[in-house]
Design a protein around this motif. Structure first.
Motif, mmCIF file in Angstrom:
data_model
loop_
_atom_site.group_PDB
_atom_site.id
_atom_site.type_symbol
_atom_site.label_atom_id
_atom_site.label_comp_id
_atom_site.label_asym_id
_atom_site.label_seq_id
_atom_site.Cartn_x
_atom_site.Cartn_y
_atom_site.Cartn_z
ATOM 1 N N PRO A 83 -2.630 1.295 4.776
ATOM 2 C CA PRO A 83 -3.897 0.867 4.160
ATOM 3 C C PRO A 83 -4.962 0.571 5.223
ATOM 4 O O PRO A 83 -4.675 -0.043 6.250
ATOM 5 C CB PRO A 83 -3.524 -0.412 3.410
ATOM 6 N N THR A 112 -6.218 13.671 -6.881
ATOM 7 C CA THR A 112 -5.696 12.558 -6.087
ATOM 8 C C THR A 112 -4.536 11.869 -6.797
ATOM 9 O O THR A 112 -4.407 11.938 -8.020
ATOM 10 C CB THR A 112 -6.796 11.528 -5.785
ATOM 11 N N ASP A 165 -3.879 7.461 2.032
ATOM 12 C CA ASP A 165 -4.149 6.020 1.948
ATOM 13 C C ASP A 165 -3.042 5.150 2.532
ATOM 14 O O ASP A 165 -2.893 3.989 2.145
ATOM 15 C CB ASP A 165 -4.448 5.595 0.501
ATOM 16 N N TYR A 166 -2.238 5.723 3.443
ATOM 17 C CA TYR A 166 -1.220 4.904 4.105
ATOM 18 C C TYR A 166 -1.213 5.205 5.596
ATOM 19 O O TYR A 166 -1.228 6.380 5.973
ATOM 20 C CB TYR A 166 0.181 5.143 3.524
ATOM 21 N N ASP A 188 -4.048 16.705 -2.944
ATOM 22 C CA ASP A 188 -4.353 15.290 -2.754
ATOM 23 C C ASP A 188 -5.179 15.066 -1.487
ATOM 24 O O ASP A 188 -6.178 14.343 -1.487
ATOM 25 C CB ASP A 188 -3.053 14.485 -2.697
ATOM 26 N N PRO A 194 -7.887 5.380 8.534
ATOM 27 C CA PRO A 194 -8.405 6.664 8.057
ATOM 28 C C PRO A 194 -7.424 7.811 8.314
ATOM 29 O O PRO A 194 -6.667 7.789 9.281
ATOM 30 C CB PRO A 194 -9.695 6.850 8.870
ATOM 31 N N ALA A 195 -7.471 8.787 7.435
ATOM 32 C CA ALA A 195 -6.638 9.982 7.608
ATOM 33 C C ALA A 195 -7.135 10.767 8.815
ATOM 34 O O ALA A 195 -8.341 10.879 9.043
ATOM 35 C CB ALA A 195 -6.702 10.843 6.351
ATOM 36 N N ASN A 201 3.426 8.866 -1.404
ATOM 37 C CA ASN A 201 3.604 8.941 0.050
ATOM 38 C C ASN A 201 4.954 9.543 0.416
ATOM 39 O O ASN A 201 5.938 9.370 -0.293
ATOM 40 C CB ASN A 201 3.460 7.555 0.669
ATOM 41 N N GLY A 224 0.776 -1.230 0.000
ATOM 42 C CA GLY A 224 0.000 0.000 0.000
ATOM 43 C C GLY A 224 0.806 1.278 0.000
ATOM 44 O O GLY A 224 0.236 2.365 -0.092
#
Length: 195
Positions: free
Chosen positions: A92, A165, A89-90, A159, A95-96, A20, A14
């Motif tokens: 995986p 994104t 998204d890291y 992003d 949630p942010a 990232n 992920g």
């Protein structure tokens, strides 16, 4: 640090090295390796800054160059010690979030960028009496760092907000970091040979 981060990121499920950021490797499985990588780079910067204090102590620019590298090393320690918030998204499935700790991490990263950029210019000025191309090279490195970091910051904001994104903000962060760290390492080699 960039090589270790690249290899570490390539093995993480992920994790996208182009999207990232390096400090996100301190999250999720394998996070201690990411923290150790940042901390070892900080120790390297601090050791180099201390060595510069003795080697360049006679010139005003030399004293400021050493201070800038020491501030960069201290800021890198903050980046290593204070975890970044999950996002982009890291890791995986996580949630942010936006926390005070994450903002402190970002402040450390900004201080690292500013002090590293100043060090690039000042180290070039210090070397210019012996190496005439050092001053313009230091300015060029600083320009690459500024352009890459500002572009990365804009792209990561786009992003995070969902405007665009999958931006290559992580790649641009690596360009800024790589330029600064390679310049500092190159200066160290030049100074050790000049002695």
């Amino acid at each position: 640090m960039i090589v270790v981060a690249g290899l570490d990121g390539a093995t993480r499920a992920g994790y996208d090295s182009s999207r990232n950021w390096v400090s996100q490797l301190s999250l999720g499985p394998g996070g201690p390796l990411g923290v150790a990588n940042l901390a070892l780079c900080a120790v390297w910067l601090l050791a180099f800054g201390l060595a510069l204090r003795h080697h360049l102590r006679l010139s005003r620019a030399g004293r400021w160059a050493a201070r800038s590298v020491l501030v960069a090393g201290t800021a890198m320690l903050v980046v290593a010690a204070v975890p970044i918030d999950p996002g982009l998204d890291y890791p995986p499935g996580v949630p942010a979030v936006h926390t005070v700790t994450g903002y402190l991490h970002q402040a450390g990263a900004l201080l690292l960028f500013v002090s590293g950029t100043a060090a690039a210019v000042l180290l070039g000025r210090c070397l210019s009496p012996r190496f005439p191309l050092a001053a313009p090279a230091g300015v060029a490195v600083a320009a690459v760092m500024v352009l890459a970091f500002v572009a990365a910051s804009v792209l990561v904001t786009l992003d995070i907000t969902g405007t665009v994104t999958g931006t290559p903000s992580g790649l641009l962060e690596r360009v800024a970091l790589g330029a600064g760290l390679c310049w500092i390492g190159g200066v160290g080699l030049l100074l050790s040979r000049a002695r």
